[in-house]
Design an enzyme around this catalytic site. Structure first.
Site, PDB file in Angstrom:
ATOM      1  N   GLU A  67       0.761  -1.239   0.128  1.00 40.64           N
ATOM      2  CA  GLU A  67      -0.008  -0.121   0.015  1.00 40.64           C
ATOM      3  C   GLU A  67       0.831   1.279  -0.120  1.00 40.64           C
ATOM      4  O   GLU A  67       0.532   2.273  -0.833  1.00 40.64           O
ATOM      5  CB  GLU A  67      -1.022  -0.116   1.250  1.00 40.64           C
ATOM      6  CG  GLU A  67      -2.110  -1.167   0.983  1.00 40.64           C
ATOM      7  CD  GLU A  67      -1.651  -2.341   1.634  1.00 40.64           C
ATOM      8  OE1 GLU A  67      -0.745  -2.660   1.863  1.00 40.64           O
ATOM      9  OE2 GLU A  67      -2.454  -3.097   1.574  1.00 40.64           O
ATOM     10  N   HIS A 136     -10.792  -5.337  10.493  1.00 38.96           N
ATOM     11  CA  HIS A 136     -11.486  -5.432   9.262  1.00 38.96           C
ATOM     12  C   HIS A 136     -12.985  -5.034   9.505  1.00 38.96           C
ATOM     13  O   HIS A 136     -13.863  -5.080   8.482  1.00 38.96           O
ATOM     14  CB  HIS A 136     -11.799  -6.800   8.912  1.00 38.96           C
ATOM     15  CG  HIS A 136     -10.356  -7.399   8.290  1.00 38.96           C
ATOM     16  ND1 HIS A 136      -9.361  -7.976   9.278  1.00 38.96           N
ATOM     17  CD2 HIS A 136      -9.867  -7.566   6.952  1.00 38.96           C
ATOM     18  CE1 HIS A 136      -8.266  -8.445   8.634  1.00 38.96           C
ATOM     19  NE2 HIS A 136      -8.527  -8.361   7.331  1.00 38.96           N
TER      20      HIS A 136
HETATM   21  C1  LIG Z   1      -2.009  -4.585   4.867  1.00 34.12           C
HETATM   22  C2  LIG Z   1      -2.903  -5.254   4.219  1.00 34.12           C
HETATM   23  N1  LIG Z   1      -3.228  -5.141   3.049  1.00 34.12           N
HETATM   24  C3  LIG Z   1      -4.233  -5.978   2.383  1.00 34.12           C
HETATM   25  C4  LIG Z   1      -4.809  -7.038   3.103  1.00 34.12           C
HETATM   26  C5  LIG Z   1      -6.032  -7.941   2.469  1.00 34.12           C
HETATM   27  N2  LIG Z   1      -5.335  -9.300   2.389  1.00 34.12           N
HETATM   28  C6  LIG Z   1      -5.800 -10.145   3.174  1.00 34.12           C
HETATM   29  S1  LIG Z   1      -5.155 -11.626   3.050  1.00 34.12           S
HETATM   30  C7  LIG Z   1      -4.407 -10.805   1.479  1.00 34.12           C
HETATM   31  C8  LIG Z   1      -3.411 -11.991   0.736  1.00 34.12           C
HETATM   32  C9  LIG Z   1      -2.211 -12.450   1.606  1.00 34.12           C
HETATM   33  O1  LIG Z   1      -1.477 -13.039   0.828  1.00 34.12           O
HETATM   34  P1  LIG Z   1      -0.352 -14.022   1.458  1.00 34.12           P
HETATM   35  O2  LIG Z   1       0.502 -13.121   2.348  1.00 34.12           O
HETATM   36  O3  LIG Z   1       0.181 -14.499   0.276  1.00 34.12           O
HETATM   37  O4  LIG Z   1      -1.096 -14.776   2.453  1.00 34.12           O
HETATM   38  P2  LIG Z   1      -1.980 -16.122   1.665  1.00 34.12           P
HETATM   39  O5  LIG Z   1      -3.582 -15.572   1.961  1.00 34.12           O
HETATM   40  O6  LIG Z   1      -2.048 -16.470   0.662  1.00 34.12           O
HETATM   41  O7  LIG Z   1      -1.966 -17.127   3.115  1.00 34.12           O
HETATM   42  C10 LIG Z   1      -4.851  -9.935   1.575  1.00 34.12           C
HETATM   43  C11 LIG Z   1      -4.391  -8.808   0.228  1.00 34.12           C
HETATM   44  C12 LIG Z   1      -4.494  -7.419   4.535  1.00 34.12           C
HETATM   45  N3  LIG Z   1      -5.077  -7.917   5.373  1.00 34.12           N
HETATM   46  N4  LIG Z   1      -3.470  -6.191   5.210  1.00 34.12           N
END
Ligand SMILES: Cc1ncc(C[n+]2csc(CCOP(=O)(O)OP(=O)(O)O)c2C)c(N)n1
Lengths: 340, 328
Positions: A67, A136
């Site tokens: 972000e 959230h």
């Molecule tokens: C700072 C932030 N940005 C966006 C999100 C929304 N979000 C939740 S899970 C996710 C994907 C995360 O991907 P990864 O780190 O690869 O973990 P996975 O879900 O694959 O276990 C996103 C973008 C968040 N929770 N926090």
């Protein structure tokens, strides 16, 4: 003479936002979209649906989960002639990127004496009510509205969402566009049906910084924003059955704040209740009450606020629902005023 | 570093518990959510991120840890929590939002805290790393034993916090291990579309620490590589960055239509589901027999069933209790 009435075209806020962005992208190739999952997926909350299909990956860019990088990049692109529309998926995530927002996006115009503009839109989801827990579900309206240099708007229905998104994209200033998840019209988040309203197909603007009287009344003014407006409208209907005429004011914009519309309403009713899903202390509710009191409006009772208690938002459904503003709490606030 | 037979059985068993737990949660999550899927409804409301497929990352690491070691995890925490020894009943109750839950229902599935085994997690991407670095620093400053392990997804490695924390851990040579669970997806965005290099483990060079990539989603291989890193950390050798290739067998969260997945990907991943693969190997190597396997399966089911029953039978806290515990 027969009037040609436009066919009713009810849209969700999600679709209204996507339509607004698409229409601006068609007429202005400087407008582009960045954010997480806003491309092929169409946005977790549906407000960029169809854009990737129509405009392609060059103008509708999925970003890494970075972000600070993409909001900072939007600031730079905006000052270099582009008009970015960027999405912070949940407003709760502002913690990882706030410098780009409030120290740069919001201040560069001023620092440059107006020589450098930052025409960008930061859209972000707010609100809870579906047990998504304390990282959230927040609104943090006041956190943004408190800080000078950015417009902060938050529509409560699809008509305003489209008009305000178009106005925001055309605005030469940075605009934070907050949309409440429960009003978005995504069934999986619960849906406030009254947010789904007729939306004209042709592009139009709803002026930013202007509140609107959503329901006229004479006995009490209920001021709200996003979900607060809908709680207020429901309370007003219950109060009507009890012979009380409530006026509901939808602020729509937190900054600039249309104090005049609120003050005019309270001059008429003499009573004020402010409803906000954001935290109680130091919030929009306090600002509205202070503005009315400062203006010296004669009051028949002490103003009341219905806001989220000063606690992190709990996950468990009974606790979460108990803590949220509701029509019942607005009525209780009104009854308290009667005792004064 | 090879796991003993006992350690292999421990890993297998905890993978089973984790998988059965997720399978039951998946089923209960859908209660009250049909025909219309609304996250607010049912005994488990809110978002639900299942860890099916990622169990090797949990057991291959936590097999080296004891309760005193610190683990910070993510929005997808169940498998790691289970391997770290988080109280299963209290965790299940927390996921249901009950008074008997780890946090009395205040946290929920993305906010699992069990101080008894030094486990915590956060729903904000990338924010597991700072607290792990701090816990490692604290152990050094207090001359206390134990190390810290931060879990994160491959998507989180593009978050600023990750880079800041790794650099600091590298400068201060702290006893902390960074475990990236590379399931190749961040919601709908693939690793390839979001990450400038193939392997995040290569980024370790920039922070003055060893980087390892472990392919194959194999608990034994993970145990091996992580074991070396943890031994180094315990002996004052500083941090390590480890990326583990794993697979997300479910959607990002429940309700995810997964239209972005290439056709056939999920089926292909299911064919290499790490649990049957591990089972077959243990059978082949004579570490497990059909009978001992059946006993482990039964034991795992019993543990999960007891936890779920406990959660279901528990009461909700009184709504006003929401006001408590903001401060102590
Ligand atoms: C700072 C932030 N940005 C966006 C999100 C929304 N979000 C939740 S899970 C996710 C994907 C995360 O991907 P990864 O780190 O690869 O973990 P996975 O879900 O694959 O276990 C996103 C973008 C968040 N929770 N926090």
């Amino acid at each position: 003479m027969t009037q040609v009435k436009e066919k009713e075209r009810k849209l969700t806020i999600a679709r209204a936002m996507a339509e607004a962005i698409a229409q601006e992208m068609r007429i202005d190739d400087k407008v582009f979209v960045m954010g997480e999952d806003i491309g092929e997926l169409g946005g977790v909350f549906g407000n960029t649906r169809g854009l990737h299909e129509e405009f392609g990956g060059e103008r509708v860019r999925d970003t890494p989960i970075s972000e600070t990088a993409f909001i900072g990049a939007a600031v730079g692109a905006a000052s270099d002639g582009m008009k970015p529309v960027v999405e912070l998926m949940f407003v709760d995530f502002f913690g990882v990127c706030f410098d780009a927002i409030y120290n740069m996006m919001a201040k560069n115009t001023y620092f440059s004496g107006g020589n450098v503009t930052v025409p960008m839109v930061l859209m972000t989801s707010t609100g809870g009510g579906y047990s998504d827990g304390g990282q959230h579900s927040q609104c943090v309206h006041a956190t943004f509205a408190h800080l000078p240099g950015m417009k902060v708007v938050a529509p409560s229905n699809a008509y305003d969402a489209k008009g305000m998104m178009i106005a925001a994209i055309r605005d030469p200033n940075p605009v934070v566009f907050m949309f409440h998840k429960a009003l978005q019209g995504m069934g999986w988040l619960g849906t406030e049906k009254e947010a789904i309203v007729h939306v004209p197909e042709a592009a139009y603007e709803v002026e930013l910084g202007k509140a609107v009287v959503t329901r006229p009344g004479t006995d009490v003014t209920i001021v709200g924003i996003t979900s607060g407006v809908h709680f207020g409208l429901k309370a007003a209907r219950i109060l009507e059955e009890q012979g009380v005429s409530a006026e509901v004011v939808d602020l729509r914009s937190l900054a600039p704040l249309d104090r005049d519309t609120v003050i005019e309403s309270v001059k008429k009713t003499g009573r004020l209740i402010v409803v906000d899903e954001d935290y109680h202390s130091y919030g929009m509710t306090a600002e509205i009450i202070a503005s009315v009191v400062e203006a010296g409006v004669p009051l028949k009772a002490a103003p009341q606020r219905v806001a989220y208690p000063d606690i992190p938002i709990p996950f468990a459904r009974p606790m979460e629902q108990w803590a949220l503003p509701s029509p019942e709490k607005i009525i209780a606030a009104f009854n308290k005023m009667k005792e004064d | 570093m090879k796991p003993s037979q006992e350690q292999q059985v421990w890993m297998y068993k905890h993978m089973l518990v984790s998988r059965f737990f997720e399978e039951v949660i998946e089923k209960i999550y859908m209660e009250g959510k049909s025909p219309a899927f609304n996250m607010a409804n049912g005994p488990i409301p809110g978002e639900m991120h299942l860890s099916n497929g990622q169990e090797p990352c949990a057991v291959g690491v936590c097999a080296h840890l004891t309760a005193e070691d610190v683990v910070t995890s993510t929005h997808r925490p169940h498998h790691v929590a289970i391997a770290k020894g988080v109280d299963l009943k209290a965790m299940a109750a927390e996921i249901f939002g009950k008074k008997t839950g780890l946090s009395g229902g205040r946290g929920g599935h993305m906010h699992i805290f069990d101080a008894n085994v030094n486990f915590s997690c956060s729903g904000i991407i990338g924010q597991s790393v700072g607290p792990a670095v701090g816990a490692a620093l604290s152990r050094v400053m207090q001359k206390k034993s134990g190390i810290a392990v931060a879990y994160l997804g491959e998507g989180a490695a593009n978050q600023g916090a990750f880079h800041e924390a790794l650099n600091m851990a590298g400068v201060w040579k702290l006893p902390v291990i960074f475990i990236i669970e590379d399931n190749s997806w961040g919601i709908s965005v693939s690793k390839r579309a979001s990450t400038a290099i193939d392997r995040n483990s290569d980024r370790a060079v920039a922070y003055g620490m060893p980087g390892e990539f472990i392919a194959g989603n194999d608990p034994v291989a993970i145990f091996d590589v992580v074991g070396e890193a943890i031994a180094r950390a315990r002996n004052g050798g500083g941090p390590t960055l480890i990326e583990i290739e794993t697979s997300r067998l479910a959607g990002h969260f429940m309700g995810d239509g997964e239209t972005y997945r290439p056709a056939g990907e999920k089926e292909a991943l299911q064919k290499i589901d790490p649990i049957p693969v591990m089972k077959q190997r243990l059978l082949d190597e004579g570490i497990l027999t059909d009978a001992t396997d059946a006993a482990l399966v039964e034991e795992a089911h019993a543990a999960v069933d007891a936890a779920i029953q406990f959660a279901r039978d528990s009461e909700y806290a009184a709504p006003e209790e929401a006001m408590q515990k903001v401060f102590v």
